[in-house]
Design a protein around this motif. Structure first.
Motif, PDB file in Angstrom:
ATOM      1  N   VAL A   8      21.999 -51.901  22.441  1.00 57.74           N
ATOM      2  CA  VAL A   8      23.418 -52.423  21.676  1.00 57.74           C
ATOM      3  C   VAL A   8      22.089 -53.493  20.479  1.00 57.74           C
ATOM      4  O   VAL A   8      22.038 -53.754  20.105  1.00 57.74           O
ATOM      5  N   SER A   9      23.143 -53.841  19.952  1.00 63.35           N
ATOM      6  CA  SER A   9      23.029 -54.440  19.044  1.00 63.35           C
ATOM      7  C   SER A   9      25.085 -54.968  18.285  1.00 63.35           C
ATOM      8  O   SER A   9      25.405 -55.546  18.641  1.00 63.35           O
ATOM      9  N   VAL A  42      28.629 -56.885  26.660  1.00 63.18           N
ATOM     10  CA  VAL A  42      28.220 -57.722  26.275  1.00 63.18           C
ATOM     11  C   VAL A  42      26.922 -58.213  25.156  1.00 63.18           C
ATOM     12  O   VAL A  42      26.140 -57.271  25.701  1.00 63.18           O
ATOM     13  N   GLY A  43      27.488 -58.720  23.675  1.00 66.34           N
ATOM     14  CA  GLY A  43      25.943 -58.508  23.169  1.00 66.34           C
ATOM     15  C   GLY A  43      26.739 -57.779  22.878  1.00 66.34           C
ATOM     16  O   GLY A  43      25.152 -57.792  21.190  1.00 66.34           O
ATOM     17  N   ASP A  44      27.232 -56.549  22.401  1.00 66.02           N
ATOM     18  CA  ASP A  44      27.130 -55.624  21.171  1.00 66.02           C
ATOM     19  C   ASP A  44      28.539 -56.205  20.033  1.00 66.02           C
ATOM     20  O   ASP A  44      29.470 -56.592  20.810  1.00 66.02           O
ATOM     21  N   ARG A  45      28.172 -55.426  18.914  1.00 65.44           N
ATOM     22  CA  ARG A  45      29.128 -55.918  17.627  1.00 65.44           C
ATOM     23  C   ARG A  45      30.596 -55.059  18.469  1.00 65.44           C
ATOM     24  O   ARG A  45      31.361 -55.318  18.221  1.00 65.44           O
ATOM     25  N   TYR A  46      30.956 -54.642  19.496  1.00 62.93           N
ATOM     26  CA  TYR A  46      32.128 -54.031  19.549  1.00 62.93           C
ATOM     27  C   TYR A  46      33.817 -54.578  20.897  1.00 62.93           C
ATOM     28  O   TYR A  46      34.008 -54.656  21.161  1.00 62.93           O
ATOM     29  N   LEU A  57      32.532 -49.331  24.043  1.00 66.29           N
ATOM     30  CA  LEU A  57      31.694 -48.685  24.417  1.00 66.29           C
ATOM     31  C   LEU A  57      31.881 -46.280  24.172  1.00 66.29           C
ATOM     32  O   LEU A  57      32.772 -46.041  24.099  1.00 66.29           O
ATOM     33  N   THR A  58      30.176 -46.345  23.739  1.00 65.21           N
ATOM     34  CA  THR A  58      29.760 -45.252  22.684  1.00 65.21           C
ATOM     35  C   THR A  58      29.302 -43.905  23.722  1.00 65.21           C
ATOM     36  O   THR A  58      28.066 -44.622  24.594  1.00 65.21           O
ATOM     37  N   ILE A  59      29.175 -43.068  24.381  1.00 66.45           N
ATOM     38  CA  ILE A  59      28.226 -42.200  24.629  1.00 66.45           C
ATOM     39  C   ILE A  59      28.412 -40.710  24.270  1.00 66.45           C
ATOM     40  O   ILE A  59      28.925 -40.438  23.452  1.00 66.45           O
ATOM     41  N   ILE A  60      27.138 -40.929  24.682  1.00 69.53           N
ATOM     42  CA  ILE A  60      25.961 -39.628  23.595  1.00 69.53           C
ATOM     43  C   ILE A  60      25.359 -38.531  24.480  1.00 69.53           C
ATOM     44  O   ILE A  60      24.591 -38.905  25.308  1.00 69.53           O
ATOM     45  N   ALA A  61      25.306 -37.569  24.638  1.00 66.24           N
ATOM     46  CA  ALA A  61      24.004 -36.182  25.256  1.00 66.24           C
ATOM     47  C   ALA A  61      23.288 -36.574  24.045  1.00 66.24           C
ATOM     48  O   ALA A  61      22.802 -36.421  22.996  1.00 66.24           O
TER      49      ALA A  61
END
Length: 202
Positions: A8-9, A42-46, A57-61
Motif C-alpha cells: 500500500v502506498s 483504504v490508504g492507497d493512492r487509487y 486493486l491489483t493482484i500479481i502472482a
C-alpha cells in the motif's frame, strides 16, 4: 493458495521518466488491508479516484515475478517493487480477467471484479532488471474493481466465484473452477514467449 504480500502506498513512485529514478514515497507492507466497495483500498493512492474505479486493486502472482527473474538470470525481485496491491502464491491470477471473484483470507469473502491487465511499464527495466518490462507482458497482474467491502490479510487464501458468474452457466462448474485455479499456470499467465534478453552472468 496464499497472500504472500500486501503493498500500500498513498503516492505514486513511478512518475516521469524512468531514467530519473523513482520518487521516494511511503510504501508499506501491512499484515492486512481494508477494502471498501466502490472506493478501493483504504490508504492507497487509487482509492476514491473515479478514473481508477475499475482498477482500484491489483493482484500479481509471486511465481510470475520469480519466473521472470529466473529467465533473466538475476536474483529474485522484491515483490513490492512491482507496486501491485496483492501478491499471491498458487493462483493463476491472469485467469481472473473479465470475471467476478470472491477472495477470503479468513475474515469473510470480499467481492472483486477482474478487469483489464495490469500491463507492465518501462519502469520495470529500471527497478527490477533490464528486460523485465518485456518479460512481464501477459503476467504482470490484473486490475480489479472493489465490488464488496471487507478485509484481506497475509496468509492462507480461498478463491471462489459468485453463482451469477455467467461463465459458469453452461459448463461443468467443478472443471472450470479447477482450470481457473490451476497453480501450475501462475508463472505463465498469457505469456507465450521467452524473452530475447540474454541472462546476465552469475
Amino acid at each position: 493458495m496464499l497472500i504472500e504480500r500486501l503493498v500500500v502506498s498513498p503516492q505514486h513512485a513511478y512518475e516521469g521518466r524512468p531514467a530519473y529514478g523513482p520518487v521516494p514515497v511511503e510504501t508499506s507492507s501491512p499484515a492486512s488491508i481494508e477494502l471498501r466497495a466502490g472506493y478501493g483500498v483504504v490508504g492507497d493512492r487509487y482509492a476514491g479516484r473515479a478514473a481508477h474505479r475499475d482498477a482500484a486493486l491489483t493482484i500479481i502472482a509471486a511465481e510470475a515475478l520469480e519466473a521472470v527473474a529466473d529467465e533473466l538470470g538475476v536474483p529474485p525481485f522484491d515483490p513490492a517493487l512491482a507496486r501491485r496491491t496483492v501478491v499471491t502464491r498458487g493462483l493463476d491470477v491472469e485467469a481472473l480477467r473479465g470475471t467476478d471473484v470472491l477472495l477470503d483470507s479468513g475474515d469473510g469473502p470480499v467481492l472483486l471484479g477482474g478487469r483489464r491487465p495490469a500491463a507492465p511499464c518501462a519502469w520495470m527495466d529500471v527497478v527490477l532488471a533490464r528486460g523485465a518490462h518485456a518479460a512481464l507482458r501477459g503476467r504482470a497482474g490484473v486490475r480489479f474493481a472493489v465490488l464488496g467491502s471487507g478485509t484481506l490479510r497475509v496468509g492462507p487464501l480461498s478463491v471462489t466465484f459468485p453463482p451469477a458468474d455467467s461463465l459458469l452457466d453452461d459448463v461443468d462448474d467443478a472443471a472450470l473452477l479447477a482450470a481457473r485455479l490451476d497453480p501450475a499456470r501462475a508463472a505463465v499467465g498469457t505469456h507465450g514467449r521467452r524473452t530475447s534478453v540474454q541472462p546476465r552472468p552469475h
